[in-house]
Write a protein that holds these residues in place. Structure first.
Motif, PDB file in Angstrom:
ATOM      1  N   MET A 207     -76.647 -21.319 -10.023  1.00  0.00           N
ATOM      2  CA  MET A 207     -75.579 -22.025  -9.157  1.00  0.00           C
ATOM      3  C   MET A 207     -74.856 -20.631  -8.185  1.00  0.00           C
ATOM      4  O   MET A 207     -74.011 -21.018  -6.870  1.00  0.00           O
ATOM      5  CB  MET A 207     -74.498 -22.648  -9.947  1.00  0.00           C
ATOM      6  CG  MET A 207     -73.379 -23.154  -8.906  1.00  0.00           C
ATOM      7  SD  MET A 207     -72.680 -23.653 -10.626  1.00  0.00           S
ATOM      8  CE  MET A 207     -71.109 -24.690  -9.929  1.00  0.00           C
ATOM      9  N   LYS A 208     -74.281 -19.932  -8.344  1.00  0.00           N
ATOM     10  CA  LYS A 208     -73.326 -18.256  -8.068  1.00  0.00           C
ATOM     11  C   LYS A 208     -74.433 -18.061  -6.828  1.00  0.00           C
ATOM     12  O   LYS A 208     -73.913 -17.746  -5.876  1.00  0.00           O
ATOM     13  CB  LYS A 208     -73.419 -17.039  -8.892  1.00  0.00           C
ATOM     14  CG  LYS A 208     -72.770 -17.858  -9.714  1.00  0.00           C
ATOM     15  CD  LYS A 208     -72.356 -16.711 -10.821  1.00  0.00           C
ATOM     16  CE  LYS A 208     -71.102 -16.834 -12.417  1.00  0.00           C
ATOM     17  NZ  LYS A 208     -71.489 -15.353 -12.886  1.00  0.00           N
ATOM     18  N   VAL A 209     -75.693 -17.741  -6.690  1.00  0.00           N
ATOM     19  CA  VAL A 209     -76.434 -17.553  -5.356  1.00  0.00           C
ATOM     20  C   VAL A 209     -76.599 -18.522  -4.147  1.00  0.00           C
ATOM     21  O   VAL A 209     -76.685 -18.625  -3.023  1.00  0.00           O
ATOM     22  CB  VAL A 209     -77.913 -17.296  -5.561  1.00  0.00           C
ATOM     23  CG1 VAL A 209     -79.102 -17.420  -5.077  1.00  0.00           C
ATOM     24  CG2 VAL A 209     -78.758 -16.228  -6.969  1.00  0.00           C
ATOM     25  N   TYR A 210     -76.423 -19.752  -4.757  1.00  0.00           N
ATOM     26  CA  TYR A 210     -76.272 -21.251  -3.557  1.00  0.00           C
ATOM     27  C   TYR A 210     -75.729 -20.625  -3.272  1.00  0.00           C
ATOM     28  O   TYR A 210     -74.675 -21.099  -2.091  1.00  0.00           O
ATOM     29  CB  TYR A 210     -76.067 -22.375  -4.358  1.00  0.00           C
ATOM     30  CG  TYR A 210     -76.402 -23.738  -3.611  1.00  0.00           C
ATOM     31  CD1 TYR A 210     -77.087 -23.991  -3.110  1.00  0.00           C
ATOM     32  CD2 TYR A 210     -75.277 -24.268  -3.377  1.00  0.00           C
ATOM     33  CE1 TYR A 210     -77.067 -24.918  -1.806  1.00  0.00           C
ATOM     34  CE2 TYR A 210     -74.831 -25.359  -2.649  1.00  0.00           C
ATOM     35  CZ  TYR A 210     -75.822 -26.076  -1.718  1.00  0.00           C
ATOM     36  OH  TYR A 210     -75.996 -26.817  -1.065  1.00  0.00           O
TER      37      TYR A 210
ATOM     38  N   ALA B 232     -67.880 -28.127  11.820  1.00  0.00           N
ATOM     39  CA  ALA B 232     -68.720 -26.718  10.511  1.00  0.00           C
ATOM     40  C   ALA B 232     -68.404 -26.672   9.790  1.00  0.00           C
ATOM     41  O   ALA B 232     -69.007 -26.591   8.567  1.00  0.00           O
ATOM     42  CB  ALA B 232     -69.006 -25.812  11.540  1.00  0.00           C
ATOM     43  N   VAL B 233     -67.048 -26.508   9.576  1.00  0.00           N
ATOM     44  CA  VAL B 233     -66.428 -25.795   8.496  1.00  0.00           C
ATOM     45  C   VAL B 233     -66.435 -27.641   7.527  1.00  0.00           C
ATOM     46  O   VAL B 233     -67.036 -26.776   6.260  1.00  0.00           O
ATOM     47  CB  VAL B 233     -65.314 -25.408   8.788  1.00  0.00           C
ATOM     48  CG1 VAL B 233     -64.291 -25.043   7.407  1.00  0.00           C
ATOM     49  CG2 VAL B 233     -64.948 -24.175   9.759  1.00  0.00           C
ATOM     50  N   ALA B 234     -66.030 -28.179   7.531  1.00  0.00           N
ATOM     51  CA  ALA B 234     -66.383 -29.610   7.281  1.00  0.00           C
ATOM     52  C   ALA B 234     -67.211 -30.131   6.893  1.00  0.00           C
ATOM     53  O   ALA B 234     -67.640 -30.169   5.409  1.00  0.00           O
ATOM     54  CB  ALA B 234     -66.140 -31.138   7.687  1.00  0.00           C
ATOM     55  N   ALA B 235     -68.520 -29.439   7.009  1.00  0.00           N
ATOM     56  CA  ALA B 235     -69.545 -29.711   7.026  1.00  0.00           C
ATOM     57  C   ALA B 235     -70.078 -29.009   6.051  1.00  0.00           C
ATOM     58  O   ALA B 235     -71.021 -28.926   4.764  1.00  0.00           O
ATOM     59  CB  ALA B 235     -71.048 -29.923   8.156  1.00  0.00           C
ATOM     60  N   VAL B 236     -69.376 -27.413   6.467  1.00  0.00           N
ATOM     61  CA  VAL B 236     -70.122 -26.639   5.101  1.00  0.00           C
ATOM     62  C   VAL B 236     -69.379 -27.513   4.248  1.00  0.00           C
ATOM     63  O   VAL B 236     -69.816 -26.672   2.289  1.00  0.00           O
ATOM     64  CB  VAL B 236     -70.219 -25.269   5.622  1.00  0.00           C
ATOM     65  CG1 VAL B 236     -70.114 -24.114   4.437  1.00  0.00           C
ATOM     66  CG2 VAL B 236     -70.836 -24.463   6.512  1.00  0.00           C
TER      67      VAL B 236
ATOM     68  N   GLY C 291     -73.610 -29.127  -3.764  1.00  0.00           N
ATOM     69  CA  GLY C 291     -73.622 -28.418  -4.304  1.00  0.00           C
ATOM     70  C   GLY C 291     -73.639 -28.544  -5.814  1.00  0.00           C
ATOM     71  O   GLY C 291     -74.008 -28.224  -6.472  1.00  0.00           O
ATOM     72  N   VAL C 292     -72.149 -28.185  -5.641  1.00  0.00           N
ATOM     73  CA  VAL C 292     -71.906 -28.105  -7.148  1.00  0.00           C
ATOM     74  C   VAL C 292     -72.158 -29.298  -7.765  1.00  0.00           C
ATOM     75  O   VAL C 292     -72.036 -29.519  -9.304  1.00  0.00           O
ATOM     76  CB  VAL C 292     -70.210 -27.857  -6.934  1.00  0.00           C
ATOM     77  CG1 VAL C 292     -69.257 -27.451  -8.048  1.00  0.00           C
ATOM     78  CG2 VAL C 292     -69.723 -26.214  -6.484  1.00  0.00           C
ATOM     79  N   THR C 293     -71.183 -30.567  -7.339  1.00  0.00           N
ATOM     80  CA  THR C 293     -71.986 -32.102  -8.508  1.00  0.00           C
ATOM     81  C   THR C 293     -72.861 -31.742  -8.526  1.00  0.00           C
ATOM     82  O   THR C 293     -73.243 -32.183  -9.699  1.00  0.00           O
ATOM     83  CB  THR C 293     -72.289 -33.138  -6.863  1.00  0.00           C
ATOM     84  OG1 THR C 293     -72.153 -32.868  -5.693  1.00  0.00           O
ATOM     85  CG2 THR C 293     -69.949 -32.917  -7.116  1.00  0.00           C
TER      86      THR C 293
END
Length: 532
Positions: free
Chosen positions: A1-4, A37-41, A48-50
């Motif tokens: 998770m940290k790597v992601y 782009a910021v919103a997409a990231v 990813g967190v979920t």
């Protein structure tokens, strides 16, 4: 998770840098692109967190289910079976090649001995050697063969010890600590592996045996509860029928029912006053802990009986409070019945079940083994007591599974009996301590009461002694006064006698005293007069 998360952060930085460069190169372009782009990231990061949290939750649930399965009796039995199969496969892989090698060496040596015997017999027939020499040579050859066969630990060439069934049998004897000794590892690797296998297998087997014994106690308690409830219900029905259906009871007595008493008593029960009919409302059935029901009228209950029942209940509660609080929490609800996991069964019941189980084995083994009743009982007892002499062993490997299950259940019953005995002796010791403490308290109270009574008696005795001393003092004072009076009378009589002899009147002591006091001269005492 940290790597992601780190990767997403790096991509976000790269996107911002590229957007800044594009803005510097194209100042007229709109600034909605970097915001999108910021919103997409950020959306990708939240997804990813979920996803990672869901994975962790699922992993946690899976580990909890695995732990619950392993903690249960079925899970422990499955682990023990897997452990046995793995150990059997490893012991067979290590020891079977060595066994085959030893058997091949023994076969080759046997063939050599046979050749030598044949040569000796040919020389004997040809007359080259005598009969004595032939006997000595053959005896030496047979002795050597016997010594080599014993040293190889695989005496019988036809029997295969390290088969799969034999390896399973060896693993069972290791972690149950029976150790018959008929199958043993001969290689150094096998010996080391046997030590490691015993270190890990014996605790696992003991845990499984203890859990099996606990389940057996729960089952026996459930059976006892069902039997007691059935008996109590039956007795309650009888009592209620006798109390509320006297006509039926009178009919039963006429037909010859002896338990309900004679006919006169039942006829007396039929005739009831209005007060008795009203009292039926307050009538209820009380069932004692022994299962004996008694009909009690709510209005006619004595205070003494209530006090006795309350004291008995208090004693039972005190006895239950001795048990640890943790033991009370482990309660199993089986078919709506709360049953604890304590080994508080009657020792006689546990011993009876153990004896019955031994007799089942004594009838089972002679069915496929050439054993007598005594031999089968001897084998079962030696095996279940983990003595394991190994002089009598089952010869049929096909029935190994049945024999192993029987012996393992027998060991669990033995552990149950041991725990029941320990629980019984600990409870008896606690009860004895309680009784001793109660006896000490009673003795202390009695001694205090006796000492107080003795003190009261001593105080009374002191009072009586003081009264007696006062009386003695009074008597002595009176005696002294009487003695003084008598002495004075005697003196007067003596003075009168002396005065009558001389012819001079003798004054009284009071007059002489007065004259002497007036003249200032001393009055002579009666002793002085006597001297004159």
């Amino acid at each position: 998770m940290k790597v992601y998360v780190a990767r997403q952060h790096e991509t976000l930085l790269n996107d911002t840098v590229t957007m800044e460069t594009t803005e510097t190169n194209n100042p007229g372009s709109s600034r909605r692109k970097p915001e999108a782009a910021v919103a997409a990231v950020s959306e990708n990061l939240s997804r990813g967190v979920t996803f990672c949290t869901k994975c962790l939750r699922n992993l946690k649930k899976f580990l909890q289910t695995v732990y619950s399965i392993i903690k249960s009796l079925i899970g422990l039995i499955i682990i023990l079976i897997i452990y046995t199969l793995i150990g059997a496969a490893l012991f067979q892989a290590v020891e079977r090649p060595y066994e085959q090698q030893q058997k091949n060496n023994l076969i080759s040596y046997k063939q050599q001995v046979l050749k030598n015997v044949k040569n000796n017999t040919y020389q004997l027939q040809s007359g080259k050697i005598s009969m004595d020499v032939w006997e000595n040579r053959t005896r030496d050859l047979l002795d050597r063969y016997e010594s080599t066969a014993r040293s190889s630990a695989y005496g019988s060439i036809s029997e295969e010890k390290w088969s799969f069934y034999g390896a399973l049998f060896f693993c069972g004897t290791v972690y149950t600590t029976i150790g018959y000794g008929n199958i043993v590892p001969m290689t150094s690797i096998g010996k080391i592996f046997a030590i490691v296998y015993a270190i890990t297998g014996i605790p696992l087997a003991m845990i499984v045996l203890a859990e099996l014994g606990r389940k057996f106690t729960i089952g026996l308690k459930l059976l006892l509860v069902i039997i007691r409830r059935f008996n109590r219900l039956r007795d309650c029905r009888r009592v209620l029928q006798r109390r509320f259906c006297p006509k039926e009871n009178s009919k039963d007595v006429e037909e010859g029912d002896v338990k309900n008493g004679p006919k006169e008593e039942t006829e007396k029960q039929v005739v009831q006053t209005p007060e008795e009919k009203k009292a039926k409302v307050d009538t209820f059935v009380r069932v004692s802990p022994d299962g004996q029901p008694t009909v009690v009228n709510g209005k006619d209950i004595d205070q003494k009986t209530l006090a006795s029942n309350n004291t008995e209940d208090a004693e039972e509660v005190e006895g239950d409070e001795e048990a640890p609080v943790e033991g009370k929490k482990h309660v199993n609800i089986v078919f709506g019945v709360e049953i604890d996991e304590e080994f508080n069964l009657p020792p006689s019941l546990a011993l009876a079940i153990m004896v019955i189980y031994l007799l089942i084995g004594c009838m089972m083994y002679p069915a496929w083994e050439d054993w007598s009743f005594l031999d089968s009982f001897y084998f079962v007892f030696i095996s279940m007591s983990t003595i394991g002499f190994g002089d009598i062993l089952p010869a049929h490997p096909k029935f190994f599974l049945i024999s192993g299950i029987y012996l393992f259940i027998g060991l669990s019953l033995i552990s149950m009996c041991i725990n029941v005995g320990i629980e019984f002796f600990t409870k008896t010791i606690k009860r004895a301590k309680k009784r001793m403490n109660k006896a000490k308290d009673k003795m202390a109270e009695i001694s205090k009461e006796k000492m107080s009574e003795v003190g009261k008696h001593m105080d009374k005795a002191k009072d009586k002694m003081s009264q007696v001393t006062d009386k003695v003092a009074e008597v002595t004072d009176k005696m002294a006064e009487e003695v003084k009076k008598n002495v004075e009378n005697v003196q007067r009589e003596m003075i009168t006698k002396t005065g009558s002899k001389s012819g001079t009147p003798v004054p009284s002591p009071t007059e002489d005293d007065n004259k002497g006091s007036k003249a200032g001269t001393p009055v002579p005492s009666p002793s002085d007069v006597k001297r004159e």
